[in-house]
Scaffold this motif. Structure first.
Motif, PDB file in Angstrom:
ATOM      1  N   UNK A 167       0.947  -1.046   0.293  1.00 52.70           N
ATOM      2  CA  UNK A 167      -0.391  -0.426  -0.221  1.00 52.70           C
ATOM      3  C   UNK A 167       0.994   0.665  -0.196  1.00 52.70           C
ATOM      4  N   UNK A 168       1.714   1.607   0.402  1.00 52.55           N
ATOM      5  CA  UNK A 168       2.646   2.589   1.254  1.00 52.55           C
ATOM      6  C   UNK A 168       4.036   2.639  -0.126  1.00 52.55           C
ATOM      7  N   UNK A 169       3.462   1.462  -1.505  1.00 49.66           N
ATOM      8  CA  UNK A 169       4.532   1.899  -2.518  1.00 49.66           C
ATOM      9  C   UNK A 169       3.911   2.285  -3.622  1.00 49.66           C
ATOM     10  N   UNK A 170       1.553   2.175  -3.065  1.00 49.89           N
ATOM     11  CA  UNK A 170       0.885   2.257  -4.193  1.00 49.89           C
ATOM     12  C   UNK A 170       0.826   1.015  -4.776  1.00 49.89           C
ATOM     13  N   UNK A 171       1.113  -0.205  -4.280  1.00 49.51           N
ATOM     14  CA  UNK A 171       0.873  -1.571  -5.582  1.00 49.51           C
ATOM     15  C   UNK A 171      -0.266  -2.569  -4.740  1.00 49.51           C
ATOM     16  N   UNK A 172      -1.162  -2.525  -4.501  1.00 46.79           N
ATOM     17  CA  UNK A 172      -2.130  -3.023  -4.329  1.00 46.79           C
ATOM     18  C   UNK A 172      -2.271  -3.835  -5.171  1.00 46.79           C
ATOM     19  N   UNK A 173      -2.485  -4.724  -5.175  1.00 45.32           N
ATOM     20  CA  UNK A 173      -3.085  -5.849  -5.570  1.00 45.32           C
ATOM     21  C   UNK A 173      -2.038  -6.483  -6.446  1.00 45.32           C
ATOM     22  N   UNK A 174      -0.705  -6.101  -6.384  1.00 44.05           N
ATOM     23  CA  UNK A 174       0.531  -6.422  -7.136  1.00 44.05           C
ATOM     24  C   UNK A 174       0.222  -8.128  -7.018  1.00 44.05           C
ATOM     25  N   UNK A 175       0.671  -9.152  -7.757  1.00 51.28           N
ATOM     26  CA  UNK A 175       0.052 -11.111  -7.783  1.00 51.28           C
ATOM     27  C   UNK A 175       1.536 -11.104  -6.775  1.00 51.28           C
ATOM     28  N   UNK A 176       0.537 -11.802  -5.619  1.00 45.22           N
ATOM     29  CA  UNK A 176       1.412 -12.532  -4.367  1.00 45.22           C
ATOM     30  C   UNK A 176       1.224 -13.701  -4.499  1.00 45.22           C
ATOM     31  N   UNK A 177       2.035 -14.351  -4.396  1.00 47.61           N
ATOM     32  CA  UNK A 177       1.781 -16.045  -3.739  1.00 47.61           C
ATOM     33  C   UNK A 177       1.982 -16.081  -2.524  1.00 47.61           C
TER      34      UNK A 177
END
Length: 206
Positions: A71-81
């Motif tokens: 969230x801090x990086x503005x990358x909410x929703x990044x592919x996460x395994x």
């Protein structure tokens, strides 16, 4: 080609605060743990680091830490395994027990051996060696190839699952890794060589 790998231990959990052996139990972050995770995200942002993929355990304290960082990086929703191979060491019969009470019950020396030896597991649990036997094959099969392909990877996990990766990355002995403390919520930034060795390492502790 950039080969970037960032490891970050989750922020303080509710059971860290209560001085309990946590293992595979699933408490969430404390308010301080949330602050630590947000601070980790800010540090990575200051370095202008973003990621192509994230890995974490199946435990919420690591997942919550990762979510706050992204969230801090503005990358909410990044592919996460998410995979249990990255879970904390299983403390077996010690799980849920207060560490001071465990010392009273089993003796200071015995608890120290369980916590700080490389290959002596607590009753019903895992040693660091056993933890490494599940984390390292997963790292080599699933994570390392993506880093070597040029993807920027972040791994949010736990003190002992990450310690086993640090041991492998930095070529540390069992004795050396047992003395290596990983602070909660502090990213460690690795840049790797083309064969998976460490070109540089930056610990973002204050």
């Amino acid at each position: 080609m950039e080969r970037l790998l960032v490891l970050v231990r989750h922020g303080q959990s509710e059971w860290n605060l209560k001085n309990l052996f946590t293992g595979w139990k699933d408490p969430d972050l404390t308010e301080l743990g949330v602050e630590e995770a947000v601070a980790a995200g800010k540090k990575l942002k200051e370095l202008k680091l973003t990621f192509d993929i994230a890995f974490t355990s199946v435990l919420k304290r690591a997942q919550h830490t990762l979510d706050l960082i992204l969230t801090e990086l503005g990358q909410e929703g990044l592919e996460t395994i998410r995979d249990q191979a990255l879970n904390e060491r299983d403390y077996g019969d010690l799980t849920g027990m207060n560490k001071d009470e465990a010392r009273e019950k089993f003796g200071e020396e015995q608890v120290h051996i369980w916590r700080r030896s490389f290959d002596v597991p607590p009753p019903g649990g895992e040693s660091l060696k056993m933890t490494a036997e599940r984390t390292l094959p997963y790292y080599r099969k699933e994570i390392l190839p993506r880093v070597l392909a040029g993807e920027r990877v972040i791994v949010a996990a736990h003190g002992n699952s990450l310690r086993s990766l640090v041991m492998d990355l930095e070529g540390l002995s069992p004795e050396q890794i047992l003395k290596r403390e990983l602070a909660t919520g502090v990213p460690i930034v690795y840049r790797l060589t083309e064969d998976g060795g460490v070109e540089s390492v930056q610990d973002l502790a204050d």
